[in-house]
Scaffold this active site. Structure first.
Site, PDB file in Angstrom:
ATOM      1  N   TYR A 141     -10.873  -1.095  -3.450  1.00 12.32           N
ATOM      2  CA  TYR A 141      -9.706  -2.013  -3.113  1.00 12.32           C
ATOM      3  C   TYR A 141      -9.589  -2.608  -1.771  1.00 12.32           C
ATOM      4  O   TYR A 141      -8.735  -3.097  -1.528  1.00 12.32           O
ATOM      5  CB  TYR A 141      -8.542  -1.115  -3.402  1.00 12.32           C
ATOM      6  CG  TYR A 141      -7.348  -1.438  -3.762  1.00 12.32           C
ATOM      7  CD1 TYR A 141      -7.043  -2.005  -5.206  1.00 12.32           C
ATOM      8  CD2 TYR A 141      -6.157  -1.998  -3.025  1.00 12.32           C
ATOM      9  CE1 TYR A 141      -5.891  -2.359  -5.589  1.00 12.32           C
ATOM     10  CE2 TYR A 141      -5.005  -2.683  -3.444  1.00 12.32           C
ATOM     11  CZ  TYR A 141      -4.915  -2.796  -4.644  1.00 12.32           C
ATOM     12  OH  TYR A 141      -3.660  -3.434  -5.325  1.00 12.32           O
ATOM     13  N   LYS A 148      -3.134  -7.760   1.020  1.00 10.15           N
ATOM     14  CA  LYS A 148      -2.010  -7.254   1.202  1.00 10.15           C
ATOM     15  C   LYS A 148      -1.374  -6.760   2.425  1.00 10.15           C
ATOM     16  O   LYS A 148      -0.169  -7.034   2.775  1.00 10.15           O
ATOM     17  CB  LYS A 148      -1.647  -5.905   0.176  1.00 10.15           C
ATOM     18  CG  LYS A 148      -1.937  -6.420  -1.239  1.00 10.15           C
ATOM     19  CD  LYS A 148      -0.878  -7.521  -1.951  1.00 10.15           C
ATOM     20  CE  LYS A 148      -1.094  -7.934  -3.314  1.00 10.15           C
ATOM     21  NZ  LYS A 148       0.033  -9.022  -3.724  1.00 10.15           N
TER      22      LYS A 148
END
Length: 276
Positions: A141, A148
């Site tokens: 991720y 993000k």
């Protein structure tokens, strides 16, 4: 709003339309799904339309605003919900992967916020949807999680700059939300299954698109007019706990057995409240 054809974005679009907003939702490939969302909103008496958008393209972003908010038309709320990236280990991330991920998740948010702010002469709301990978590291991720985190940093900087214009900027950070994307990620080889993850969440369940959409709805409402530059975490408490997780403790777990462990390892029964 971006990413309104399915999952979290769809529920945000439906809720905001139900509140009387005229919703423009965007999609990249899911034209039929986007049309279905629009039709559903209209059947409920709401107003909505779909617009194809390639977030990597600045020209496409400009076209969105020219087509949908031209001639001085006011924009009240921008919700940036769409996201995409490559789920790969660090060593396998190509330059192209990194560039596309950044352009889709970070650059697009800044460009959208710039253009939205120009159409908010009387103030407005900007809300970004992020995820717990922005402040927790876990396998595969890294690219989108770092993106993000950058978006949440931009939320703070934009809030500071746009505040005098009456524009609030916030983020909603989701945990394990029950969507197709979640099941795709946790269905990959080598990643623990959701049967392992769910018991580690204090609320003992997955989040729902409604959980996220209601948080966005609040930040887009008049009641959130003095909240700006913040990230609202919607994760059922997942990121406030750490190993050892209660679900992985043995029979000696005092929260389940009613016993307490002594330093020597022996146990004694905890007295009822009020007794000595």
């Amino acid at each position: 709003m971006t990413g309104g054809s399915r999952g979290i974005g769809r529920r945000i679009a439906e809720l905001l339309a139900g509140d009387g907003m005229d919703v423009v939702l965007t999609y990249r490939r899911e034209a039929e799904s986007a049309d279905a969302v629009v039709e559903g909103i209209r059947r409920q008496g709401g107003s909505a339309r779909a617009h194809r958008l390639e977030l990597e393209s600045e020209a496409d972003i400009d076209r969105l605003f020219e087509d949908e908010f031209g001639d001085g038309e006011r924009l009240d709320v921008l919700v940036a919900s769409a996201a995409a990236s490559a789920f790969r280990p660090l060593a396998e991330l190509s330059t192209r992967n990194l560039e596309r991920s950044w352009a889709t998740n970070v650059r697009s948010f800044v460009l959208l916020a710039q253009r939205a702010a120009q159409r908010m002469p009387a103030g407005g709301r900007i809300v970004a949807v992020t995820s717990y990978g922005s402040h927790r590291a876990f396998p595969l991720y890294g690219a989108i999680g770092s993106d993000k985190a950058a978006v949440e940093s931009w939320v703070r900087h934009l809030a500071g700059e746009l505040g005098p214009a009456g524009i609030t900027v916030n983020a909603v950070n989701g945990g394990l939300i029950d969507t197709d994307s979640l099941h795709h990620f946790y269905g990959q080889g080598g990643v623990p299954g959701l049967d392992v993850m769910i018991p580690r969440i204090p609320m003992a369940r997955l989040g729902t698109p409604d959980d996220m959409a209601e948080a966005v709805r609040f930040l887009a409402s008049p009641g959130a007019g003095y909240i700006t530059g913040h990230t609202l975490v919607v994760d059922g408490g997942m990121t406030v706990v750490a190993p050892p997780f209660r679900s992985e403790l043995g029979r000696d777990d005092p929260t389940r057995s009613g016993t307490e462990s002594t330093p020597e390892g022996r146990q004694h029964t905890a007295p009822p409240q009020g007794e000595r």
